[in-house]
Design a protein around this motif. Structure first.
Motif, short mmCIF file in Angstrom:
data_model
loop_
_atom_site.label_atom_id
_atom_site.label_comp_id
_atom_site.label_asym_id
_atom_site.label_seq_id
_atom_site.Cartn_x
_atom_site.Cartn_y
_atom_site.Cartn_z
N VAL A 51 1.39 -0.60 -15.80
CA VAL A 51 1.48 -0.59 -14.35
C VAL A 51 0.25 0.12 -13.81
CG1 VAL A 51 2.81 0.18 -12.35
CG2 VAL A 51 4.00 -0.56 -14.43
N VAL A 52 -0.51 -0.57 -12.94
CA VAL A 52 -1.71 0.01 -12.34
C VAL A 52 -1.47 0.08 -10.83
CG1 VAL A 52 -4.21 -0.18 -12.08
CG2 VAL A 52 -3.11 -1.08 -14.15
N ASP A 53 -1.22 1.29 -10.33
CA ASP A 53 -0.93 1.48 -8.91
C ASP A 53 -1.35 2.89 -8.51
OD1 ASP A 53 0.34 1.85 -6.33
OD2 ASP A 53 1.62 0.15 -6.84
N ASP A 54 -2.11 3.01 -7.43
CA ASP A 54 -2.58 4.32 -7.00
C ASP A 54 -1.47 5.18 -6.41
OD1 ASP A 54 -2.77 2.35 -4.85
OD2 ASP A 54 -3.60 3.96 -3.64
N ASP A 55 -0.33 4.61 -6.08
CA ASP A 55 0.81 5.36 -5.57
C ASP A 55 1.63 5.84 -6.77
OD1 ASP A 55 3.32 6.18 -4.59
OD2 ASP A 55 3.25 4.73 -2.94
N VAL A 56 1.48 7.12 -7.11
CA VAL A 56 2.11 7.68 -8.30
C VAL A 56 3.63 7.53 -8.25
CG1 VAL A 56 2.44 9.79 -9.66
CG2 VAL A 56 0.21 9.29 -8.64
N GLN A 57 4.23 7.81 -7.10
CA GLN A 57 5.68 7.71 -6.98
C GLN A 57 6.15 6.28 -7.17
OE1 GLN A 57 6.34 9.63 -3.15
NE2 GLN A 57 7.15 11.42 -4.22
N LEU A 58 5.43 5.32 -6.61
CA LEU A 58 5.81 3.93 -6.79
C LEU A 58 5.66 3.52 -8.25
CD1 LEU A 58 6.80 1.27 -5.64
CD2 LEU A 58 4.42 0.70 -5.10
N GLY A 59 4.60 3.98 -8.90
CA GLY A 59 4.42 3.69 -10.32
C GLY A 59 5.60 4.20 -11.15
N ARG A 60 6.06 5.40 -10.85
CA ARG A 60 7.23 5.95 -11.55
C ARG A 60 8.48 5.13 -11.26
NH1 ARG A 60 5.71 11.96 -10.00
NH2 ARG A 60 4.17 12.35 -11.60
N LEU A 61 8.64 4.73 -10.00
CA LEU A 61 9.79 3.91 -9.62
C LEU A 61 9.78 2.57 -10.37
CD1 LEU A 61 12.29 3.29 -7.89
CD2 LEU A 61 10.73 2.47 -6.11
N ASP A 107 -1.36 -3.34 -8.46
CA ASP A 107 -1.46 -3.21 -7.01
C ASP A 107 -2.76 -3.87 -6.55
OD1 ASP A 107 -1.19 -2.43 -4.36
OD2 ASP A 107 -1.57 -0.31 -4.75
N ILE A 108 -2.70 -4.62 -5.48
CA ILE A 108 -3.90 -5.28 -4.97
C ILE A 108 -4.82 -4.28 -4.28
CG2 ILE A 108 -4.82 -6.96 -3.30
CD1 ILE A 108 -2.41 -8.73 -3.88
N ASN A 109 -4.27 -3.42 -3.44
CA ASN A 109 -5.08 -2.48 -2.64
C ASN A 109 -5.09 -1.10 -3.26
OD1 ASN A 109 -5.71 -4.36 -0.54
ND2 ASN A 109 -3.62 -4.14 0.17
N MET A 110 -6.22 -0.78 -3.90
CA MET A 110 -6.41 0.54 -4.50
C MET A 110 -7.82 1.02 -4.18
SD MET A 110 -4.69 0.23 -8.28
CE MET A 110 -5.77 -1.11 -8.82
N PRO A 111 -8.02 2.33 -4.08
CA PRO A 111 -9.38 2.85 -3.88
C PRO A 111 -10.19 2.74 -5.17
CG PRO A 111 -7.82 4.65 -4.07
CD PRO A 111 -7.02 3.38 -4.08
N THR A 120 2.06 -5.83 -3.78
CA THR A 120 1.32 -5.61 -2.55
C THR A 120 2.21 -5.49 -1.33
OG1 THR A 120 -0.54 -6.44 -1.22
CG2 THR A 120 1.02 -8.08 -2.06
N ALA A 121 1.66 -4.86 -0.32
CA ALA A 121 2.29 -4.83 1.00
C ALA A 121 1.49 -5.72 1.95
CB ALA A 121 2.34 -3.40 1.53
N ALA A 122 0.47 -6.37 1.42
CA ALA A 122 -0.42 -7.21 2.23
C ALA A 122 0.28 -8.51 2.64
CB ALA A 122 -1.69 -7.53 1.45
N ALA A 123 -0.29 -9.15 3.62
CA ALA A 123 0.24 -10.43 4.10
C ALA A 123 0.19 -11.47 2.97
CB ALA A 123 -0.58 -10.92 5.28
N THR A 135 3.69 -12.63 -7.23
CA THR A 135 3.44 -11.44 -6.42
C THR A 135 4.77 -10.83 -6.02
OG1 THR A 135 1.41 -12.40 -5.51
CG2 THR A 135 2.38 -10.57 -4.31
N LEU A 136 4.87 -9.53 -6.15
CA LEU A 136 6.01 -8.79 -5.64
C LEU A 136 5.56 -8.11 -4.35
CD1 LEU A 136 7.29 -7.15 -8.93
CD2 LEU A 136 8.49 -8.87 -7.57
N HIS A 137 6.21 -8.45 -3.25
CA HIS A 137 5.86 -7.85 -1.97
C HIS A 137 6.69 -6.59 -1.77
CE1 HIS A 137 3.19 -10.98 -0.43
NE2 HIS A 137 3.93 -11.78 -1.16
N LYS A 138 5.99 -5.48 -1.50
CA LYS A 138 6.64 -4.19 -1.28
C LYS A 138 7.42 -4.25 0.03
CE LYS A 138 2.80 -1.69 -3.39
NZ LYS A 138 1.72 -0.73 -3.14
#
Length: 125
Positions: free
Chosen positions: A5-15, A52-56, A80-83, A104-107
């Motif tokens: 899992v590659v996601d800059d949101d640590v809490q979401l990654g754990r979830l 995750d699509i949007n990461m720094p 993603t949370a993107a459109a 795609t899984l939309h948040k």
């Protein structure tokens, strides 16, 4: 199955890791950026990448292009949370780069939605 899992949101990654656990998958590694994700892919064999699509620093699209060069055909799911249009454009780029995009899984997404995509990976294995 081994999952990255590659996601800059640590809490979401754990979830997400916890959700995979509920679905019977215990080998889940979570990283916070694309550079670390690519390093892990060079060190270990993963059956699936959740990205995750949007990461720094390195976007999910940039990661997918690198992934396509590193391990063509690797199964991947964007998060993603993107459109929807943006997500579809990202999927197209990843597919063109050689990644096997499963969807795609939309948040926010549900356990059932994750399970549906995970079943596709399991049936293809």
């Amino acid at each position: 199955m081994k999952i990255l899992v590659v996601d800059d949101d640590v809490q979401l990654g754990r979830l997400i890791g916890s959700m995979f656990g509920q679905l019977g998958e215990s080998e889940v590694d979570c990283v916070e950026d694309g550079h670390e994700g690519l390093r892990r892919l060079r060190q270990a064999a993963y059956d699936l990448v959740l990205l995750d699509i949007n990461m720094p620093a390195m976007s999910g699209v940039d990661f997918a292009v690198e992934l396509g060069q590193l391990q063509p055909g690797k199964p991947c799911i964007f998060v993603t949370a993107a459109a929807s249009e943006m997500a579809q454009a990202a999927m197209n780029v990843a597919h063109e780069a050689g990644v096997r995009m499963l969807g795609t899984l939309h948040k926010p997404f549900t356990l059932e939605q994750l399970d549906t995509l995970l079943q596709e990976v399991r049936s293809a294995a």
